[in-house]
Scaffold this motif. Structure first.
Motif, PDB file in Angstrom:
ATOM      1  N   ASP A   1       0.940  -1.103   0.064  1.00  0.00           N
ATOM      2  CA  ASP A   1       0.075  -0.049   0.011  1.00  0.00           C
ATOM      3  C   ASP A   1       0.876   1.359   0.229  1.00  0.00           C
ATOM      4  O   ASP A   1       0.470   2.104  -0.799  1.00  0.00           O
ATOM      5  N   LYS A   2       2.056   1.169   0.790  1.00  0.00           N
ATOM      6  CA  LYS A   2       2.867   2.234   0.831  1.00  0.00           C
ATOM      7  C   LYS A   2       3.392   2.744  -0.519  1.00  0.00           C
ATOM      8  O   LYS A   2       3.425   3.764  -0.903  1.00  0.00           O
TER       9      LYS A   2
ATOM     10  N   ARG B   1       1.195   4.214  -2.793  1.00  0.00           N
ATOM     11  CA  ARG B   1       0.863   5.505  -2.649  1.00  0.00           C
ATOM     12  C   ARG B   1       2.298   6.449  -3.064  1.00  0.00           C
ATOM     13  O   ARG B   1       1.936   7.493  -3.844  1.00  0.00           O
ATOM     14  N   ARG B   2       3.471   5.651  -2.756  1.00  0.00           N
ATOM     15  CA  ARG B   2       4.534   6.651  -3.377  1.00  0.00           C
ATOM     16  C   ARG B   2       4.382   6.555  -4.862  1.00  0.00           C
ATOM     17  O   ARG B   2       4.734   7.635  -5.474  1.00  0.00           O
TER      18      ARG B   2
ATOM     19  N   GLU C   1       2.093   6.747  -6.735  1.00  0.00           N
ATOM     20  CA  GLU C   1       0.970   7.813  -7.447  1.00  0.00           C
ATOM     21  C   GLU C   1       1.450   9.173  -6.972  1.00  0.00           C
ATOM     22  O   GLU C   1       1.255  10.056  -8.128  1.00  0.00           O
ATOM     23  N   TYR C   2       2.059   9.541  -5.980  1.00  0.00           N
ATOM     24  CA  TYR C   2       2.379  10.629  -5.395  1.00  0.00           C
ATOM     25  C   TYR C   2       3.684  10.982  -6.663  1.00  0.00           C
ATOM     26  O   TYR C   2       3.745  12.215  -6.918  1.00  0.00           O
TER      27      TYR C   2
ATOM     28  N   CYS D   1      -2.143  12.659  -3.102  1.00  0.00           N
ATOM     29  CA  CYS D   1      -2.042  11.198  -3.315  1.00  0.00           C
ATOM     30  C   CYS D   1      -3.583  10.964  -2.791  1.00  0.00           C
ATOM     31  O   CYS D   1      -3.820  10.789  -1.806  1.00  0.00           O
TER      32      CYS D   1
ATOM     33  N   LYS E   1      -5.130   7.706  -3.887  1.00  0.00           N
ATOM     34  CA  LYS E   1      -5.410   6.602  -3.564  1.00  0.00           C
ATOM     35  C   LYS E   1      -5.870   6.329  -2.112  1.00  0.00           C
ATOM     36  O   LYS E   1      -6.212   5.142  -1.916  1.00  0.00           O
ATOM     37  N   ALA E   2      -5.108   7.108  -1.259  1.00  0.00           N
ATOM     38  CA  ALA E   2      -5.463   6.870   0.023  1.00  0.00           C
ATOM     39  C   ALA E   2      -7.069   7.245   0.420  1.00  0.00           C
ATOM     40  O   ALA E   2      -7.722   7.597  -0.417  1.00  0.00           O
TER      41      ALA E   2
ATOM     42  N   LEU F   1       2.236  12.107   4.161  1.00  0.00           N
ATOM     43  CA  LEU F   1       2.870  10.855   3.795  1.00  0.00           C
ATOM     44  C   LEU F   1       3.997  10.618   4.830  1.00  0.00           C
ATOM     45  O   LEU F   1       4.401   9.350   5.068  1.00  0.00           O
TER      46      LEU F   1
ATOM     47  N   VAL G   1       4.876   6.644   4.852  1.00  0.00           N
ATOM     48  CA  VAL G   1       5.022   6.409   3.378  1.00  0.00           C
ATOM     49  C   VAL G   1       6.604   6.649   2.770  1.00  0.00           C
ATOM     50  O   VAL G   1       7.071   5.962   2.251  1.00  0.00           O
TER      51      VAL G   1
END
Length: 952
Positions: A121-122, A125-126, A128-129, A257, A259-260, A269, A274
């Protein structure tokens, strides 16, 4: 930015090696022969990128670093293979990857281990960010092939067009091509300034930024439409590293971000793990052989070294490297330290005056005179016996060093000094604002904090669950009421805890004094007061240091549960709570000695008791001022030495050593890997994170309180503060340059809420010093005796006047001394310090008229002193202008020049428009003249052809 997307690295199977999208290389014409690629791989890429200061191409500078922890798993390899097969951009690749827990598990083989959903999950997120950062125009490069295993780094570069765009958004003032002459002094002032410059030349730092300037570039908020106004001869240095990192940080804060569960910026983050760290890079190494010259190395040599303690600080270079907020802190600290020099000199003179006049002080001479044979009442019940006043001779003589007429003058001087210091700083601040192009700068509202956004989201989700349509939510006082109540109760509890500890120390002093008084040796009995005072002060010091750390953590927690909206609100609330708790913690023991000790003792035969057995403390025969001086000096010096210096040196080094041990465990045993030189971002990652300026300001503000609040009792306080600050400046400088990661530069035009706190302490100092002089010292009783009761206009008989008499037959049962003949004779009348009627009076032991006369004089002195000094301070504040005259003239000159520049630009545009209109008009005339000629030529008229040149 399309090219940038194609160059973004994709995860690979091999350790840390990222495969560049070959199709992207072909698209832009950089496809190389295989042998060329192999030759390029044989070179040392670390040297080309200056060991992490640049991207691998050696051209794009690293402006910011994001750090994350990663775990390599078979699932990660599967995703990496899938990512390599996709030739589209990084953004589309990330969009194609499934969310954790949905499609990934189905693609994994049965023999592969189960995926860590939290880590996955992290990673999503990374991805996408970072994709959003690329869309914002930033360029990224990933590096997982580092000496720190399990740690990955994302290098961020802001290209020129992004820097220009963000500089315009942030309204950054940048230098234009226009230069103007700075007004110089003339005549006598010019000669005086030149002499001062020659005298102070040896103590000036050897940096270019510190040299006096005669010309200055006109600055203007950057605009892409007006780029022709700015000096863009060197685009690489137009935006310095400080400005570049500030711009990138602004983009990181506002990039989200989604997606969270809720929108997340870089702060969220980091808070959710993250990313483990985010920081700009230092300019390079500051020590070692063959180190390239850089600002960090120059700061280390000319600022962060104890060998240059006598030099001025290179404030402009500090601002250039760390930003305006940190530059203002060190500028303020420098001004404060300079202003302590005259205060220290006057304090030394006052102390030397006390030393010189101690033998001429009649009250102390009377106390030391053995012929007076004054017998004093016992200091405790039963175990203590009668004693001679001459035994307190040393205390009386020492009290005169700090309790003399000069201390009153010094209190007035320090009140005016505080007002002058504040005005001097305001003027210095305006000079720095002009020099740093901060005139007209207004702080805009910051982005909401991550915790605030999370709370707002939680509130909106609760309302959505109840099927209520709501507008944009925000936290109200009702939402924060439990936090406010917790804050109120928590602060009251902490203040009560401080009072309880001080009360516990009082019990210790009383019980220890009673226990030591039982000692049979005369030397033990004579040193009871000194022993009890010294040990109690040391206990107070240890408790203050421990509670300071505890209160700092509690203040932060109380502020966090309030959930302030912005970082500025958070910082201001944290400062208020921390200052309140630390102020109470540091000064409560001193307030007790100054204003409460010896006030509620009672009298012989009718003492005030604690727990029905311990008598309240009494002041020494010379007064409580000497004990107040001891208390203040030990707490001030101990706090500065232990907390401000040893903690600041020891704790960061200990943390650095612990991090080094942890990294040593992770490090590979491969010798070649171990010997490889670390990248810049790896070295900076091992440094301590920057925790803000609040602790630095706090220790100086508490010290300012020690210097001003009770300066009447300790004239040497400014001297010790000066010596501490000389070390403190270099200690803080060394910490910022060598021990801490480079902080993000923050623009600021003043020191914020700290200025208001300083003004409040300055006003409070006037009141407290008035009460110290009036009620703690013997200054007012001496004046009253001298002008109302002295028979010959001298101080002879003053000691006897301040003592009352007590008949020993009036002792309560069980409180008389066990050994009444300890002095070798029977005592009928003993003396004690108070203004009461004698035992042979009709109203024996009642308060006498002398007490009311002295009290009236004390209150009158407080009122007169307070109003007079307040008026003088306000007069100093009024008479000294906040803005220096030359600076106001320069600011006005800048405005006039800027208007001229734009007027010339408008005139140029108008001239160009007129030129174009003239050309268009001539073209129109030509067309009008051409059309008849052509028509006539078609009709066969020859005369018209000959007439055309004449018409033209």
């Amino acid at each position: 930015m399309r090219v940038n997307k194609k160059y973004s690295c994709l995860p690979a199977e091999e350790k840390g090696i990222h495969i560049i999208n070959i199709r992207a290389i072909e698209d832009i014409g950089y496809d190389q022969h295989e042998s060329t690629l192999l030759n390029s791989l044989s070179k040392n890429p670390d040297a080309d990128c200056k060991y992490g200061l640049y991207f691998r191409d050696g051209k794009r500078k690293v402006d910011y670093i994001l750090v994350y922890h990663y775990k390599k798993s078979s699932a990660g390899k599967t995703l990496a293979r899938r990512a390599q097969q996709n030739d589209s951009s990084v953004r589309s690749t990330k969009q194609d990857q499934p969310l954790p827990g949905k499609g990934v598990q189905l693609e994994m083989g049965e023999g592969e281990p189960h995926m860590d959903y939290h880590e996955d999950d992290k990673r999503f997120r990374r991805e996408e960010y970072e994709g959003n950062l690329v869309e914002a125009g930033l360029e990224l490069e990933r590096d997982e092939d580092t000496k720190i295993h399990g740690i990955g780094f994302v290098k961020i570069h802001a290209p020129w067009n992004v820097l220009c765009r963000e500089a315009e958004f942030l309204k950054l003032k940048m230098p234009t091509k226009k230069m103007y002459q700075i007004n110089q002094t003339h005549g006598l002032l010019k000669k005086i300034n030149s002499v001062i410059q020659k005298i102070t030349e040896p103590i000036q730092p050897k940096v270019a930024e510190h040299k006096p300037q005669t010309v200055k570039r006109l600055s203007y908020p950057f605009s892409r439409e007006k780029q022709h106004l700015f000096d863009l001869s060197d685009k690489d240095s137009f935006f310095d590293s400080k400005t570049r990192s500030t711009i990138v940080y602004e983009i990181l804060k506002r990039t989200t971000c989604t997606k969270a569960k809720y929108s997340m910026g870089i702060t969220s983050l980091l808070a959710n793990g993250v990313y483990s760290a985010a920081y700009p890079l230092h300019d390079g190494d500051y020590e070692g052989e063959n180190v390239e010259p850089n600002d960090r190395k120059l700061l280390c040599e000319e600022w962060a070294s104890y060998g240059v303690f006598y030099k001025y600080q290179p404030i402009d270079l500090v601002r250039k490297y760390f930003g305006e907020k940190i530059g203002l802190y060190f500028a303020w600290l420098g001004v404060y330290t300079q202003m302590l020099i005259p205060a220290s000199i006057v304090g030394i003179i006052v102390f030397l005056y006390g030393c010189a006049t101690v033998d001429e002080n009649i009250p102390s001479m009377e106390m030391c005179d053995q012929r007076n044979n004054i017998t004093m009442c016992p200091l405790c019940d039963r175990t203590c016996s009668y004693w001679k006043m001459s035994s307190a001779c040393a205390t009386a003589r020492a009290s005169h060093l700090f309790d003399n007429p000069a201390t009153v003058f010094f209190s007035v001087f320090m009140a005016l000094w505080a007002a002058t210091f504040m005005e001097h700083w305001k003027r210095k601040q305006m000079r720095l604002n002009y020099r740093w192009d901060l005139t007209g700068f207004e702080e805009e509202e910051d982005h909401p904090r991550a915790e605030y956004e999370a709370k707002v989201l939680e509130k909106s989700l609760r309302k959505e669950h109840k099927h209520k349509e709501t507008d944009k939510e925000k936290l109200t006082w009702k939402d924060r009421f439990p936090a406010y109540l917790t804050n109120f109760v928590g602060i009251i509890f902490m203040v009560g805890l401080t009072f309880a500890i001080v009360f516990g120390v009082i019990i210790y002093r009383i019980s220890t004094a009673a226990a030591l008084a039982i000692s049979s040796t005369p030397s033990g009995r004579s040193s009871v007061r000194v022993t009890v005072t010294a040990t109690a002060v040391i206990i107070n010091l240890v408790v203050i240091i421990i509670l300071d750390e505890v209160y700092g953590c509690i203040a932060r927690w109380l502020t966090q549960i309030e959930v302030p909206k912005t970082d500025k609100n958070f910082e201001e609330r944290l400062i208020f709570k921390a200052f309140l708790l630390k102020f109470v913690n540091a000064y409560t023991p001193i307030f007790y000695v100054a204003f409460f000790k010896g006030r509620f003792v009672g009298r012989p035969g009718d003492y005030v008791y604690i727990f029905h057995s311990f008598r309240m403390e009494e002041c020494a025969p010379g007064g409580c001022l000497m004990e107040l001086c001891i208390q203040l000096s030990i707490i001030m010096l101990g706090k500065q030495l232990i907390q401000n210096n040893l903690f600041e040196i020891g704790i960061p080094k200990m943390k650095k050593f612990i991090r080094y041990l942890k990294l040593k465990r992770r490090r590979s045993l491969d010798h070649e890997e171990h010997m490889k030189k670390k990248q810049r971002y790896e070295v900076d990652y091992n440094l301590e994170p920057f925790a803000g300026l609040t602790p630095e300001y706090m220790e100086m503000i508490i010290q300012f309180g020690f210097v001003t609040l009770f300066v009447a009792s300790f004239p040497l306080a400014p001297l010790f503060a000066l010596l501490n600050n000389i070390i403190e400046i270099r200690l803080d400088a060394k910490k910022f340059v060598t021990e801490l990661r480079r902080p993000v530069a923050v623009r600021a035009k003043d020191i914020g809420i700290w200025y208001n706190i300083l003004r409040g302490i300055g006003k409070l100092a006037v009141i407290i010093n008035a009460f110290v002089i009036s009620f703690t010292s013997d200054f007012i009783p001496r004046l009253v005796y001298l002008y109302m009761y002295s028979e010959n206009g001298t101080m002879h008989g003053f000691v006897n006047h301040t003592l009352s008499s007590f008949n020993v037959s009036d002792f309560q049962a069980g409180t008389a001394p066990n050994d009444p003949l300890d002095l070798g004779y029977e005592v009928q009348i003993c003396r004690y310090k108070d203004y009461r009627e004698p035992p042979w009076s009709e109203n024996k032991y009642d308060i006498s008229k002398d007490f009311w006369a002295v009290l009236a004089a004390r209150l009158a002195f407080v009122i007169v002193f307070q109003n007079l000094v307040m008026f003088m301070s306000d007069f100093v504040d009024w008479i000294i202008p906040d803005i220096p005259k030359d600076i106001s003239q320069q600011i006005h000159k800048e405005k006039v020049l800027m208007v001229e520049v734009f007027m010339r630009e408008e005139q140029g545009k108008l001239h160009m428009l007129e030129t174009w209109k003239d050309k268009d008009k001539r073209k129109g005339e030509n067309c009008n003249n051409h059309s008849p000629r052509l028509s006539r030529s078609h009709s066969g008229s020859l005369s018209s052809c000959h007439s055309y040149p004449l018409d033209v």
